[in-house]
Write a protein that holds these residues in place. Structure first.
Motif, PDB file in Angstrom:
ATOM      1  N   VAL A  18       4.070  -9.439  -7.073  1.00 58.85           N
ATOM      2  CA  VAL A  18       3.841  -8.621  -5.872  1.00 58.85           C
ATOM      3  C   VAL A  18       3.276  -7.257  -6.262  1.00 58.85           C
ATOM      4  O   VAL A  18       2.350  -6.747  -5.625  1.00 58.85           O
ATOM      5  N   TRP A  23       0.794 -11.200  -3.530  1.00 60.84           N
ATOM      6  CA  TRP A  23       1.896 -11.137  -2.577  1.00 60.84           C
ATOM      7  C   TRP A  23       2.545 -12.487  -2.335  1.00 60.84           C
ATOM      8  O   TRP A  23       3.671 -12.579  -1.852  1.00 60.84           O
ATOM      9  N   TRP A  55       9.776  -8.364  -2.340  1.00 64.09           N
ATOM     10  CA  TRP A  55       9.047  -7.457  -1.447  1.00 64.09           C
ATOM     11  C   TRP A  55       9.813  -6.150  -1.218  1.00 64.09           C
ATOM     12  O   TRP A  55       9.215  -5.109  -0.981  1.00 64.09           O
ATOM     13  N   LEU A  68       8.119   6.642   3.159  1.00 63.62           N
ATOM     14  CA  LEU A  68       7.431   5.683   4.026  1.00 63.62           C
ATOM     15  C   LEU A  68       7.613   5.948   5.514  1.00 63.62           C
ATOM     16  O   LEU A  68       7.099   5.194   6.340  1.00 63.62           O
ATOM     17  N   THR A  71       4.412   6.366   7.510  1.00 57.32           N
ATOM     18  CA  THR A  71       3.641   5.123   7.432  1.00 57.32           C
ATOM     19  C   THR A  71       4.268   4.050   8.305  1.00 57.32           C
ATOM     20  O   THR A  71       3.570   3.329   9.038  1.00 57.32           O
ATOM     21  N   LEU A  75       2.455   2.253  11.393  1.00 53.10           N
ATOM     22  CA  LEU A  75       2.276   0.801  11.476  1.00 53.10           C
ATOM     23  C   LEU A  75       2.879   0.255  12.761  1.00 53.10           C
ATOM     24  O   LEU A  75       2.294  -0.621  13.417  1.00 53.10           O
ATOM     25  N   THR A  92       8.068  -6.811   7.333  1.00 50.64           N
ATOM     26  CA  THR A  92       7.601  -6.928   5.946  1.00 50.64           C
ATOM     27  C   THR A  92       8.607  -7.716   5.105  1.00 50.64           C
ATOM     28  O   THR A  92       8.243  -8.652   4.377  1.00 50.64           O
TER      29      THR A  92
ATOM     30  N   PHE B  69       0.872  -6.820   4.875  1.00 52.97           N
ATOM     31  CA  PHE B  69       2.150  -6.120   4.683  1.00 52.97           C
ATOM     32  C   PHE B  69       2.650  -6.150   3.252  1.00 52.97           C
ATOM     33  O   PHE B  69       3.775  -5.737   2.984  1.00 52.97           O
ATOM     34  N   ASN B  70       1.851  -6.665   2.352  1.00 51.11           N
ATOM     35  CA  ASN B  70       2.211  -6.596   0.944  1.00 51.11           C
ATOM     36  C   ASN B  70       2.570  -5.144   0.605  1.00 51.11           C
ATOM     37  O   ASN B  70       1.786  -4.232   0.838  1.00 51.11           O
ATOM     38  N   THR B  73      -0.174  -3.488  -1.954  1.00 49.92           N
ATOM     39  CA  THR B  73      -1.623  -3.463  -1.728  1.00 49.92           C
ATOM     40  C   THR B  73      -1.982  -3.578  -0.250  1.00 49.92           C
ATOM     41  O   THR B  73      -3.155  -3.593   0.094  1.00 49.92           O
ATOM     42  N   ALA B  75      -0.954  -2.571   4.038  1.00 51.28           N
ATOM     43  CA  ALA B  75      -1.038  -1.375   4.885  1.00 51.28           C
ATOM     44  C   ALA B  75      -0.074  -0.283   4.440  1.00 51.28           C
ATOM     45  O   ALA B  75      -0.265   0.891   4.776  1.00 51.28           O
ATOM     46  N   TRP B  76       0.942  -0.643   3.668  1.00 45.53           N
ATOM     47  CA  TRP B  76       1.893   0.373   3.205  1.00 45.53           C
ATOM     48  C   TRP B  76       1.252   1.388   2.276  1.00 45.53           C
ATOM     49  O   TRP B  76       1.816   2.455   2.012  1.00 45.53           O
ATOM     50  N   MET B  78      -0.951   3.214   2.938  1.00 42.55           N
ATOM     51  CA  MET B  78      -1.190   4.431   3.719  1.00 42.55           C
ATOM     52  C   MET B  78      -0.375   5.598   3.169  1.00 42.55           C
ATOM     53  O   MET B  78      -0.822   6.741   3.192  1.00 42.55           O
ATOM     54  N   MET B 209      -6.473   0.334   8.212  1.00 46.90           N
ATOM     55  CA  MET B 209      -7.076  -0.395   9.323  1.00 46.90           C
ATOM     56  C   MET B 209      -7.938  -1.553   8.817  1.00 46.90           C
ATOM     57  O   MET B 209      -8.048  -2.584   9.473  1.00 46.90           O
ATOM     58  N   LEU B 212      -5.446  -4.235   8.148  1.00 44.42           N
ATOM     59  CA  LEU B 212      -4.837  -4.801   9.352  1.00 44.42           C
ATOM     60  C   LEU B 212      -5.845  -5.593  10.184  1.00 44.42           C
ATOM     61  O   LEU B 212      -5.490  -6.605  10.795  1.00 44.42           O
TER      62      LEU B 212
END
Lengths: 119, 848
Positions: A18, A23, A55, A68, A71, A75, A92, B69-70, B73, B75-76, B78, B209, B212
């Motif tokens: 991951v 992933w 994860w 986070l 973020t 999201l 997630t 959502f990994n 790599t 969207a996290w 951000m 974006m 996503l």
């Protein structure tokens, strides 16, 4: 002992995968647990926990390094959940968990057909 | 080998199991349980397939969940992207090291040792903070939105490909000489953007974006930059006014339409260039004629196409301010300049603030992400800002066709064959769409029902405006500034100017199309006699330099008096002029002005129209029977200062009255004549008419619409006032003092991707569509997109825009500038060295 080694190895591989962007590694590890640990409840549980941790731990790493909160809120907004940042976090972790769980489950199910336990 | 503890357990356990009474032969157990494993397998396969599908593939509005959502790599990232720290970066293509200083508020300073590196680094910086926005803008202009957003964007893509921004950009690039400085700038800029794309992909830090929505940005090219220039041109100059007027003409008749939609504005204007003007032998504009059924049908078809487009693609009402004040009227003894271009207010903003320093460029101001230069700002000697010049740049033509000549149109005495261009439009989640665009000599065909309508649009003239812009940023005096603008084509802009020697100027640079004959306010015959024949000579376009008054101003008003000999457009292409009148009122008052006065005028909330109409209304109400609520509302108006402030209840009464007055006067006409155009689409022009009649022609026939009998303005005013008070009482309660403007009026900064929870507001806001602080509508989504004030005497440069430098909503630079802007304050525009000395800066060292 060997079981423990297998579990730890699986977890390390899953997390490393991951972290490197692969992933889907929890699914593969789930399959491996399904192949190696023949008792379905145990292997599926291991797959789920493995997926979750694979994860969760990188996510925790991001939280420690960058924080986070904004973020997660962003999201949630993009996904249409207002600013409920907990929702993308749960989603997630659910993805990771389900990847590991299904990997183990489908393997166990195939194994049950191909290699009947009582035979 | 197996590690299952159950299997590895001692044999006796298994034996014991076999020996129990319940134990059965293995074959029997297998048969009985044969159904359950199969069921289990089926369930596992279904659930696994669903999980893998959702993880690997997008489903409806959901992205592929795995990559999206990994944690590392997806969207996290951000969160990591939001961190800006000191860094050393390697950028392929750089010639020398470049220093980038990022202020604590995100303002960026690029210091390069070569011009090439300056534009490369600018491209990198833009893409680092605005890549998704840049990609959206190029996709919009190139008709590629459907490729990522699906069929919902198909109408927009079809229109853009018809209109031809991409064709024009390709032509401009092919015509740009290799040795031209803008050619080199475009290539270097594209390299910088691509350096960032490569970096972001390798570090998995593309804007969230992209993750996503589920696509990767393609390589940036100079044509993409030229397309973005076209996007802006379209927003500011593609106008459907002739189509609207044709439809209104069909319903109201030529007589009323001519009176209500005149060539020259009926109301009081404040032109900045009062003449004298050069003599010119121009063809007179023909009088309004009746529109035929076939013409109306084709206008309806075109209206249908244009109405279906998202807000913001076409020019609507103008709204920008700029002005300059000479040293003779300045408290600092130097020239002053103020500018606030009004555009759709989005998050991220259309603007990115930066300074650029290289051997040939020393400029500060705002740039448009996707383009290499500063559009509004200052250098060491001059400052400039823009407003839309508003002249007619869109002409519609009705092509003459004949069944005997398929795929042809009649022009200049002969049958011509339409050129055709084919496009394939990829559609996410759908089949590829084929589009055939027909081109006449006038331009693309945009509607084919009834008569075929094609459109001549100034934005389709290939022009090297980026080169002009680079020369503007290098100019050191009015002559160089004016000479640089000679080649500016579209959109036409009022460029205001001031310099460090105390000079001020204003010039409406760009293309002013002239036609041989006809009525350009309607669709015209495409047979050749009404074609665009050229533009106004550069020396004859509206302009002024160091006027005796000591100030110059523009706010989308008519630049000239009725004596001006050339055609600019009809009145409804222009702004009604209330902001310009108010600015003129303030600047022409006795006394000297400071930079603080400039900032205050930018946020002035005095409604000039209200200052004209309210006294007339009060006079009309003096003979009317009013109930206590109405009396209270009237009294509030009587003591009002015409300022649209949040806590002003009188402002609400005025605004509601004016809407009611418009409706009271025009709605009966709209209803009885079944006008197909929404009245709101032409309210700006109707408002000018109503203002004019109220002040100078109170018995105009417009007040006596079919079904309402004979009336004068005062009758309509009284009725409208009663209705307005009733509306306010119903919606805001019975206490007039509580009807504050802030309860009725708000502003919103809209997220560019239309994610409402990432927008800012709606938040109660002052001003309205007539005030220098432009905030039209109940919830205003457009307004001052950048405010700048320059005082050459004090040596101060200030600016602010609503938003932040980063498009990343998790970044502290997403909305950090909003509060300062909202409060009407300005931030200092620092040089790179000044910025480096402030606290909280980050520095990037860019190396090859």
């Amino acid at each position: 002992m060997r079981l423990l080694v297998t579990i730890v190895t699986g977890l390390v591989v899953a997390i490393a995968g991951v972290l490197l962007g692969a992933w889907w590694t929890p699914f593969v590890i789930g399959v491996a647990f399904g192949l190696v640990v023949t008792r379905p409840v145990v292997s599926i549980g291991l797959g789920a926990v493995g997926g979750l941790l694979a994860w969760l731990l990188p996510l925790l790493g991001e939280e420690v390094r960058y924080g986070l909160g904004p973020t997660a809120a962003s999201l949630a907004a993009i996904m249409g959940f207002g600013h409920e940042g907990a929702i993308p976090v749960v989603l997630t972790l659910l993805v990771g968990t389900l990847l590991g769980l299904t990997g183990a489950w489908v393997t166990c199910a195939v194994r049950q057909i191909a290699v009947p336990k009582t035979r | 080998m197996t590690l299952d503890p159950a299997v590895e357990a001692p044999a006796p356990k298994q034996k014991a199991r076999v020996k129990t009474p319940a134990a059965r032969p293995a074959r029997v157990v297998w048969r009985r349980r044969r159904g359950r494993p199969l069921l289990n397998l089926a369930a596992a396969l279904i659930v696994t397939a669903a999980v893998l599908y959702a993880a690997f593939l997008p489903a409806g509005p959901l992205p592929a969940l795995g990559p999206a959502f990994n944690p590392t790599t997806g969207a996290w990232t951000m969160a990591a992207d939001a961190q800006v720290t000191d860094r050393t970066l390697r950028l392929p293509g750089l010639q020398q090291p470049v220093r980038v200083v990022l202020e604590s508020n995100g303002t960026t300073h690029v210091v390069a040792q070569t011009d090439h590196d300056l534009f490369l680094a600018t491209g990198y910086v833009h893409a680092r903070f605005r890549l998704f926005q840049m990609d959206l803008m190029r996709r919009q202009g190139e008709g590629r939105l459907s490729e990522v957003f699906g069929k919902a964007a198909l109408d927009t893509d079809r229109f853009e490909l018809q209109l031809g921004l991409l064709r024009t950009a390709q032509l401009e690039w092919s015509q740009l000489p290799v040795g031209d400085p803008s050619h080199a700038a475009l290539l270097a800029y594209a390299q910088g953007v691509n350096d960032r794309i490569a970096e972001a992909e390798s570090t998995h830090q593309l804007d969230a974006m992209f993750t996503l929505v589920g696509y990767q940005p393609k390589q940036w090219t100079p044509i993409d930059t030229l397309v973005i220039k076209g996007d802006m041109t379209q927003t500011l100059s593609f106008d459907d006014t002739p189509i609207l007027v044709a439809l209104i003409n069909k319903s109201l008749g030529a007589d009323l339409t001519s009176e209500w939609f005149p060539v020259l504005p009926p109301n009081r204007q404040s032109p900045y260039d009062p003449g004298p003007y050069p003599k010119a032998a121009t063809a007179p504009i023909e009088t309004m004629r009746a529109v035929s059924d076939a013409e109306a049908q084709s206008a309806a078809a075109a209206y249908e196409v244009l109405e279906s487009l998202p807000k913001g693609l076409l020019k609507t009402e103008g709204a920008s301010n700029n002005w300059a004040v000479a040293p003779s009227k300045s408290t600092s003894g130097g020239a002053l300049l103020a500018g606030d271009p009004h555009l759709d207010l989005t998050l991220p903003s259309i603007w990115f603030q930066l300074t650029q320093d290289s051997p040939n460029f020393h400029v500060a101001g705002v740039s448009i992400p996707g383009t290499p230069g500063v559009l509004i700002g200052h250098n060491q000697h001059i400052a400039w800002s823009l407003t839309d010049a508003m002249n007619q740049q869109t002409f519609f033509y009705l092509e003459k066709q004949d069944a005997a000549h398929p795929n042809q149109y009649f022009w200049n005495g002969a049958w011509q064959t339409y050129k055709k261009v084919e496009y394939d439009i990829p559609v996410a989640g759908g089949a590829m769409q084929r589009l055939t665009v027909k081109l006449s000599v006038h331009g693309p065909v945009i509607a084919d029902r009834g008569l075929t309508t094609s459109v001549w649009w100034g934005g389709n003239l290939p022009s090297q405006d980026l080169g002009v812009l680079l020369r503007v940023t290098q100019a050191t005096d009015w002559k160089e500034f004016r000479d640089a603008l000679r080649d500016w084509h579209s959109p036409t802009h009022n460029f205001v100017y001031s310099d460090d020697r105390g000079n001020i100027g204003l010039i409406s640079a760009g293309y002013f199309p002239q036609i041989a004959k006809g009525r350009p306010g309607l669709p015209m015959a495409g047979t050749g006699e009404s074609d665009v024949t050229g533009t106004i000579p550069y020396d004859a376009i509206p302009q002024s330099y160091d006027p005796p008054s000591g100030f110059l101003w523009s706010a989308n008003q008519w630049q000239v008096t009725p004596d001006y000999p050339y055609y600019l457009g009809t009145a409804n292409f222009y702004d009604p002029g209330y902001r310009a009148n108010e600015i003129h009122r303030v600047l022409s008052a006795p006394g000297k002005l400071s930079a603080a006065d400039m900032a205050a005028l930018q946020t002035d909330t005095r409604d000039f129209l209200a200052s004209e109409i309210v006294p007339v209304l009060l006079q009309s109400l003096s003979s009317d029977q009013l109930n206590p609520t109405e009396s209270a509302a009237r009294d509030m108006l009587a003591s009002w200062d015409y300022r649209m402030e949040i806590n002003s209840a009188a402002a609400s009464v005025w605004w509601t009255f004016w809407q009611s007055y418009l409706g009271e006067t025009f709605d009966p006409w709209w209803k009885s004549r079944a006008v197909k155009v929404k009245r709101a689409d032409v309210n700006a022009m109707l408002g000018q008419d109503l203002e004019f009649w109220t002040l100078t022609d109170p018995v105009n026939r417009a007040f006596s619409a079919p079904g309402v009998g004979s009336r004068a303005a005062s009758d309509a005013e009284r009725t409208a006032f009663h209705k307005a008070v009733f509306t306010l009482r119903t919606s805001l309660g019975s206490s007039p003092r509580s009807w504050t403007w802030g309860r009725m009026h708000a502003r919103e900064l809209t997220n560019l991707a239309l994610v409402s929870d990432l927008s800012y507001g709606p938040r109660a806001e002052r001003g309205d569509g007539n005030t220098p602080l432009a905030a039209g509508g109940r919830i205003s989504t457009a307004g001052p997109s950048w405010r700048m004030v320059v005082d050459w005497g004090a040596g101060t440069f200030q600016g602010i825009y609503p938003g932040g430098q980063s498009e990343n909503p998790a970044s502290g630079w997403y909305t950090n500038l909003v509060e300062t802007w909202w409060d009407g304050r300005l931030d200092p525009m620092l040089s790179a060295d000044q910025a480096a000395a402030t606290s909280g800066v980050a520095t990037w060292k860019l190396q090859q």
